[in-house]
Motif scaffolding. Structure first.
Motif, mmCIF file in Angstrom:
data_model
loop_
_atom_site.group_PDB
_atom_site.id
_atom_site.type_symbol
_atom_site.label_atom_id
_atom_site.label_comp_id
_atom_site.label_asym_id
_atom_site.label_seq_id
_atom_site.Cartn_x
_atom_site.Cartn_y
_atom_site.Cartn_z
ATOM 1 N N ASP A 179 0.829 -1.187 0.000
ATOM 2 C CA ASP A 179 0.000 0.000 0.000
ATOM 3 C C ASP A 179 0.876 1.254 0.000
ATOM 4 O O ASP A 179 2.063 1.210 0.309
ATOM 5 C CB ASP A 179 -0.898 0.014 1.236
ATOM 6 N N CYS A 206 -2.028 7.747 -7.428
ATOM 7 C CA CYS A 206 -2.827 6.562 -7.123
ATOM 8 C C CYS A 206 -2.496 6.137 -5.690
ATOM 9 O O CYS A 206 -1.351 5.755 -5.408
ATOM 10 C CB CYS A 206 -2.527 5.421 -8.087
ATOM 11 N N LYS A 209 -4.862 1.443 -0.581
ATOM 12 C CA LYS A 209 -5.021 1.093 0.834
ATOM 13 C C LYS A 209 -5.866 -0.172 0.954
ATOM 14 O O LYS A 209 -7.095 -0.122 0.961
ATOM 15 C CB LYS A 209 -5.700 2.237 1.593
ATOM 16 N N LYS A 211 -6.990 -2.379 -0.889
ATOM 17 C CA LYS A 211 -7.700 -2.884 -2.049
ATOM 18 C C LYS A 211 -6.866 -2.700 -3.313
ATOM 19 O O LYS A 211 -6.092 -1.744 -3.412
ATOM 20 C CB LYS A 211 -9.044 -2.175 -2.217
ATOM 21 N N GLU A 213 -6.961 -1.241 -5.988
ATOM 22 C CA GLU A 213 -7.487 -0.179 -6.837
ATOM 23 C C GLU A 213 -7.039 1.157 -6.272
ATOM 24 O O GLU A 213 -6.689 1.270 -5.087
ATOM 25 C CB GLU A 213 -9.013 -0.251 -6.883
ATOM 26 N N CYS A 214 -7.045 2.171 -7.139
ATOM 27 C CA CYS A 214 -6.679 3.518 -6.690
ATOM 28 C C CYS A 214 -7.860 4.135 -5.951
ATOM 29 O O CYS A 214 -9.006 3.984 -6.338
ATOM 30 C CB CYS A 214 -6.315 4.389 -7.880
ATOM 31 N N GLN A 215 -7.542 4.824 -4.863
ATOM 32 C CA GLN A 215 -8.579 5.473 -4.063
ATOM 33 C C GLN A 215 -8.382 6.975 -4.010
ATOM 34 O O GLN A 215 -7.318 7.469 -4.320
ATOM 35 C CB GLN A 215 -8.558 4.887 -2.656
#
Length: 215
Positions: A179, A206, A209, A211, A213-215
């Motif tokens: 992460d 990007c 955390k 997951k 995918e980018c949050q």
């Protein structure tokens, strides 16, 4: 989503400084013919030094890249996860987004009234070259594509370490582990949008955390 000036001394300043220095020498060395370049006592002209040329910023070379129309200033870089290898290992992709200047988006295959767009549609034969021009060369690898960072540090992670490392074949991709915040940044000489309604950014972020995918 995501430059120095040089000033030189003026001629008047140079001559004034030289004249002041000449006066001081005359006062101290009274027995010396000060500034006497001839029998009539006419002062010898003080040569004005040739000013050094102002260094110019060298733009990112584009060589024979085939991209017409060329991309307008950069609006930002879109970053996303394109592959999850498991064990916290992922591959991120980046793609430049440009401001819609002079109807560029419509001419590039997007909506004419779009505020911003990619440099070309996927599959367009000029897409790769246009992305090169929009982002410039990476500061660490020298390849066309963004410079990648992990939590503000260069992507130099070794196998098994959290962080990122450049993809061996494509600078627009990066290999990550763990992460954190991953950033893809355009070269310093690439112009970014100065539109007050849509100010540009040199880097795309990007944040991962937990997951894939980018949050």
């Amino acid at each position: 989503m995501p430059s120095p000036a040089h000033t030189g001394r003026s001629r008047s300043f140079t001559l004034a400084t030289a004249a002041a220095a000449l006066t001081m020498v005359c006062g101290v060395a009274a027995l010396v013919a000060c500034g006497g370049g001839g029998s009539n006592g006419t002062p010898t002209p003080v040569p004005t030094p040739t000013p050094a040329p102002t260094p110019l910023t060298t733009p990112t070379p584009v060589g024979s890249l085939n991209c017409s129309p060329t991309p307008p200033p950069l609006y930002g870089i879109r970053v996303g996860v394109i592959h999850d290898s498991g064990q916290l290992r992922r591959t991120l992709d980046s793609r430049p987004v440009v401001d819609n200047v002079d109807g560029y988006c419509g001419r590039a295959g997007f909506g004419a009234t779009d505020k911003f767009c990619f440099t070309r549609q996927e599959g367009d034969p000029q897409a790769v070259a246009c992305d090169y021009m929009a982002v410039g060369r990476s500061g660490d690898s020298g390849r066309y594509g963004p410079t990648w960072f992990y939590n503000g540090r260069p992507c130099t992670a070794q196998p098994g370490e959290n962080g990122c490392s450049n993809h061996p074949d494509n600078q627009f991709l990066v290999l990550t582990r763990g992460d954190g915040e991953y950033a893809a940044c355009a070269a310093p000489d690439i112009p970014i949008s100065t539109n007050p309604d849509r100010p540009g950014s040199r880097c795309g972020i990007c944040t991962i955390k937990g997951k894939p995918e980018c949050q």
